[in-house]
Structure formats: structure tokens, C-alpha cells
Scaffold this motif. Structure first.
Motif, mmCIF file in Angstrom:
data_model
loop_
_atom_site.group_PDB
_atom_site.id
_atom_site.type_symbol
_atom_site.label_atom_id
_atom_site.label_comp_id
_atom_site.label_asym_id
_atom_site.label_seq_id
_atom_site.Cartn_x
_atom_site.Cartn_y
_atom_site.Cartn_z
ATOM 1 N N ARG A 223 44.774 34.584 67.368
ATOM 2 C CA ARG A 223 46.068 35.113 67.781
ATOM 3 C C ARG A 223 46.726 35.816 66.596
ATOM 4 O O ARG A 223 46.656 35.351 65.463
ATOM 5 C CB ARG A 223 46.984 33.993 68.294
ATOM 6 C CG ARG A 223 46.508 33.380 69.608
ATOM 7 C CD ARG A 223 47.504 32.371 70.153
ATOM 8 N NE ARG A 223 48.782 32.975 70.492
ATOM 9 C CZ ARG A 223 49.047 33.572 71.648
ATOM 10 N NH1 ARG A 223 48.098 33.676 72.575
ATOM 11 N NH2 ARG A 223 50.248 34.066 71.883
ATOM 12 N N TRP A 224 47.378 36.935 66.884
ATOM 13 C CA TRP A 224 48.053 37.704 65.848
ATOM 14 C C TRP A 224 49.262 36.949 65.313
ATOM 15 O O TRP A 224 50.037 36.363 66.080
ATOM 16 C CB TRP A 224 48.499 39.055 66.383
ATOM 17 C CG TRP A 224 47.397 40.061 66.513
ATOM 18 C CD1 TRP A 224 46.715 40.404 67.640
ATOM 19 C CD2 TRP A 224 46.859 40.864 65.455
ATOM 20 N NE1 TRP A 224 45.774 41.362 67.367
ATOM 21 C CE2 TRP A 224 45.840 41.671 66.031
ATOM 22 C CE3 TRP A 224 47.131 40.982 64.088
ATOM 23 C CZ2 TRP A 224 45.104 42.579 65.277
ATOM 24 C CZ3 TRP A 224 46.396 41.887 63.348
ATOM 25 C CH2 TRP A 224 45.402 42.674 63.935
ATOM 26 N N HIS A 225 49.409 36.956 63.992
ATOM 27 C CA HIS A 225 50.562 36.342 63.328
ATOM 28 C C HIS A 225 51.150 37.309 62.304
ATOM 29 O O HIS A 225 50.411 38.078 61.669
ATOM 30 C CB HIS A 225 50.163 35.049 62.607
ATOM 31 C CG HIS A 225 49.969 33.887 63.516
ATOM 32 N ND1 HIS A 225 48.876 33.770 64.356
ATOM 33 C CD2 HIS A 225 50.736 32.766 63.725
ATOM 34 C CE1 HIS A 225 48.966 32.637 65.034
ATOM 35 N NE2 HIS A 225 50.078 32.014 64.674
ATOM 36 N N LEU A 226 52.460 37.260 62.157
ATOM 37 C CA LEU A 226 53.140 37.946 61.059
ATOM 38 C C LEU A 226 53.291 36.926 59.937
ATOM 39 O O LEU A 226 54.012 35.936 60.075
ATOM 40 C CB LEU A 226 54.509 38.458 61.488
ATOM 41 C CG LEU A 226 55.391 39.047 60.378
ATOM 42 C CD1 LEU A 226 54.727 40.255 59.740
ATOM 43 C CD2 LEU A 226 56.769 39.412 60.924
ATOM 44 N N CYS A 227 52.569 37.151 58.840
ATOM 45 C CA CYS A 227 52.558 36.217 57.710
ATOM 46 C C CYS A 227 53.413 36.768 56.573
ATOM 47 O O CYS A 227 53.222 37.918 56.156
ATOM 48 C CB CYS A 227 51.133 35.983 57.220
ATOM 49 S SG CYS A 227 50.029 35.314 58.486
ATOM 50 N N ARG A 228 54.332 35.946 56.091
ATOM 51 C CA ARG A 228 55.208 36.347 54.993
ATOM 52 C C ARG A 228 55.159 35.290 53.902
ATOM 53 O O ARG A 228 55.277 34.094 54.186
ATOM 54 C CB ARG A 228 56.652 36.513 55.470
ATOM 55 C CG ARG A 228 56.890 37.718 56.367
ATOM 56 C CD ARG A 228 58.272 37.703 56.961
ATOM 57 N NE ARG A 228 58.595 38.955 57.636
ATOM 58 C CZ ARG A 228 59.556 39.085 58.547
ATOM 59 N NH1 ARG A 228 60.285 38.045 58.885
ATOM 60 N NH2 ARG A 228 59.789 40.255 59.113
ATOM 61 N N SER A 229 54.999 35.731 52.668
ATOM 62 C CA SER A 229 55.021 34.830 51.515
ATOM 63 C C SER A 229 56.122 35.286 50.573
ATOM 64 O O SER A 229 56.138 36.447 50.136
ATOM 65 C CB SER A 229 53.668 34.838 50.784
ATOM 66 O OG SER A 229 52.667 34.256 51.582
ATOM 67 N N ASP A 248 53.774 33.583 65.273
ATOM 68 C CA ASP A 248 52.888 34.085 66.331
ATOM 69 C C ASP A 248 53.514 35.312 66.993
ATOM 70 O O ASP A 248 54.596 35.225 67.571
ATOM 71 C CB ASP A 248 52.650 32.988 67.368
ATOM 72 C CG ASP A 248 51.533 33.336 68.352
ATOM 73 O OD1 ASP A 248 51.476 34.494 68.808
ATOM 74 O OD2 ASP A 248 50.714 32.454 68.666
ATOM 75 N N ILE A 249 52.833 36.462 66.887
ATOM 76 C CA ILE A 249 53.316 37.702 67.505
ATOM 77 C C ILE A 249 52.256 38.259 68.450
ATOM 78 O O ILE A 249 52.265 39.446 68.764
ATOM 79 C CB ILE A 249 53.674 38.758 66.428
ATOM 80 C CG1 ILE A 249 52.447 39.062 65.543
ATOM 81 C CG2 ILE A 249 54.858 38.305 65.597
ATOM 82 C CD1 ILE A 249 52.636 40.274 64.638
#
Length: 274
Positions: A223-229, A248-249
Motif C-alpha cells: 500500500r502506498w504511504h507518504l513517509c516523512r522524516s 497510508d495514502i
């Protein structure tokens, strides 16, 4: 200006920051309510969710959540630091301050003895230490475990130190790996190079990192995710930890793709040249 007055100034500024955050939170609740009404109205008119998202007049809810999370960490850290210094200026002992603020005596000492106006590195308080933040480890975990996103904390080399239960439930991984690249096992092979390159740049430069990638669920579905660090910085301005969230996007991505496909299908055919 006396030392006590200096701490008063810092405390009042921190309290003002908290008040302003709460005021913005009320506004953001109104934004979410307006966005909900916009979606309900649009769906009643037969609009697709993709159309509603791409043509949104109000902030999307995921952006609102990210903004509030960032503000919460900043305001909590600033207020706890200011309160510790103000209490010490009122001649309270470090033991008493620690009891009032629910932090260790060593941590109180680190906050008070750090340069005025700067964050404390808070060394020597390993069980509750969360460098760069004035939230205690239990407070941080309480927040992280209540969020729907996948949340993790890594050290300056990218080694994972903590993941919330959502990470465990979603990926099926049952332990926090100490190899900074082991987590790539749950990233889609086609997205690994982009993810690794961006993460390496972030570690080397200290700049925030963002990427959209597919993460494998425990049942094998990606599943597509927007990952931010985001870097958590110490008193010298350098990163001491990394806070990562993955949202989860997948539904949003699929709707966008379907919307683009429908738009392409509705384009009139180009006239053929004679």
C-alpha cells in the motif's frame, strides 16, 4: 534584567506559544468540519473522491494532522523547559521540580544548566531521555501509540530505536531492527532506490525527508504511504534523533490514477491528417 525575570520571559513566551497552538487547533477543527461538509456535499452531487480531493477548497485532513503533530512536539518541549527553569528560579529543589514535572532529577539539571534559550541535550537520563524533546518517553509513547500513522524514532545513523504498535500490526515485523536498512524488506523493490537515496541525503545533511513509497502489509499486499522524516535537533542545532511517520495514502493514489485515466479517456481523439 534579573535572572528570575529572564525565566519569567521564557515561561510567558512558552505559555503564549501553547495558547496560540490551541487557538490554531480550534481553527483546524473548523477546517476539518468544513472539509467533511465539502466531501459530503460533493458526494451527494455525484462527484468522485478524486475530484473532491484535487479540487479541494479546504485543507486536506492529512495535512491538518501533520501540522498539529509538529506543533504539539514543539510546544510541549518549549513549555517543559521553561517551567523547569522558572521553578528553579523560585528556589525549588531539583527533586521537587522533577516530582512536579514527572521527570528525573538528572533531566531537570540538564535543562536548567543548558544555555539560556536553548534546548538541553539531557544526557545522563537514559530511561526517560528523548534528546531534543522535553517530552518524557512515556508521554511520547502515549502520543505515538494513539496516532493512526506508522511512527518510528531513529538515531543519527538511521538505526531504529522505537516503532509504535501500528508498525508491528501493519508490517508483521515483531522486533525493532538495529540495522538501518533492514526495514527496506517491507518497501516495494521498485521504490527502494528512491527511498534509500533520499534517506541517505537526509542523514548526511540533516534536512527533512519525504517520499511516497509502497510498504508491504502483513498479508503481502503493498500500500502506498507518504513517509516523512524530521530531525529532532539538540542544543547545537544538529540532529540527535529522527522522527518518522508513514501515512497510508493508497486509496488517494488509486483515486488519482483512476481520475487521470478517466480524464484521458474523455479527451476527444485528435483529427487525423489527410
Amino acid at each position: 534584567m534579573s535572572n528570575a525575570n529572564s525565566y519569567d520571559e521564557e515561561l510567558f513566551a512558552a505559555l503564549t506559544a501553547v495558547r496560540e497552538l490551541l487557538e490554531r487547533t480550534r481553527d483546524r477543527i473548523d477546517d476539518v468540519a468544513a472539509r467533511t461538509a465539502e466531501i459530503q456535499s460533493g458526494r451527494a452531487r455525484g462527484l468522485s473522491y478524486a475530484e473532491l480531493l484535487t479540487g479541494a477548497r479546504h485543507p486536506i485532513v492529512l495535512d491538518v494532522l501533520s501540522e498539529l503533530l509538529d506543533g504539539l512536539f514543539d510546544a510541549g518541549s518549549r513549555l517543559r523547559r521553561a517551567e523547569a527553569r522558572a521553578l528553579y528560579a523560585d528556589s525549588l529543589s531539583m527533586d521537587k521540580i522533577g516530582a512536579l514535572l514527572r521527570i528525573s532529577r538528572q533531566r531537570v539539571s540538564a535543562i536548567i544548566n543548558s544555555p539560556f534559550g536553548q534546548g538541553a541535550p539531557e544526557q545522563g537520563d537514559v530511561p526517560d531521555r528523548r534528546p531534543g524533546l522535553s517530552l518524557t518517553a512515556p508521554e511520547f509513547r502515549l502520543i505515538a501509540e494513539s496516532l493512526p500513522q506508522l511512527v518510528g524514532v531513529a538515531d543519527t545513523d538511521g538505526n531504529a530505536e522505537y516503532v509504535n504498535e501500528q508498525v508491528v500490526d501493519f508490517t508483521g515485523l515483531r522486533r525493532v531492527t538495529h540495522d538501518p536498512w533492514d526495514w527496506l524488506a517491507v518497501v516495494h523493490p521498485e521504490d527502494q532506490e528512491l527511498t534509500v537515496d533520499g534517506w541517505r541525503v537526509a542523514i548526511e545533511t540533516g534536512a527533512p525527508f519525504e517520499v511516497e513509497c509502497r510498504i508491504r502489509r502483513a498479508d503481502g499486499e503493498y500500500r502506498w504511504h507518504l513517509c516523512r522524516s524530521l530531525p529532532i535537533r539538540g542544543s547545537d542545532g544538529h540532529p540527535v534523533k529522527w522522527l518518522t511517520t508513514a501515512t497510508d495514502i493508497d486509496d488517494h493514489r488509486r483515486l488519482q490514477e483512476e481520475f487521470a485515466r478517466l480524464q484521458s479517456a474523455q479527451q476527444p481523439p485528435r483529427p487525423q491528417r489527410p
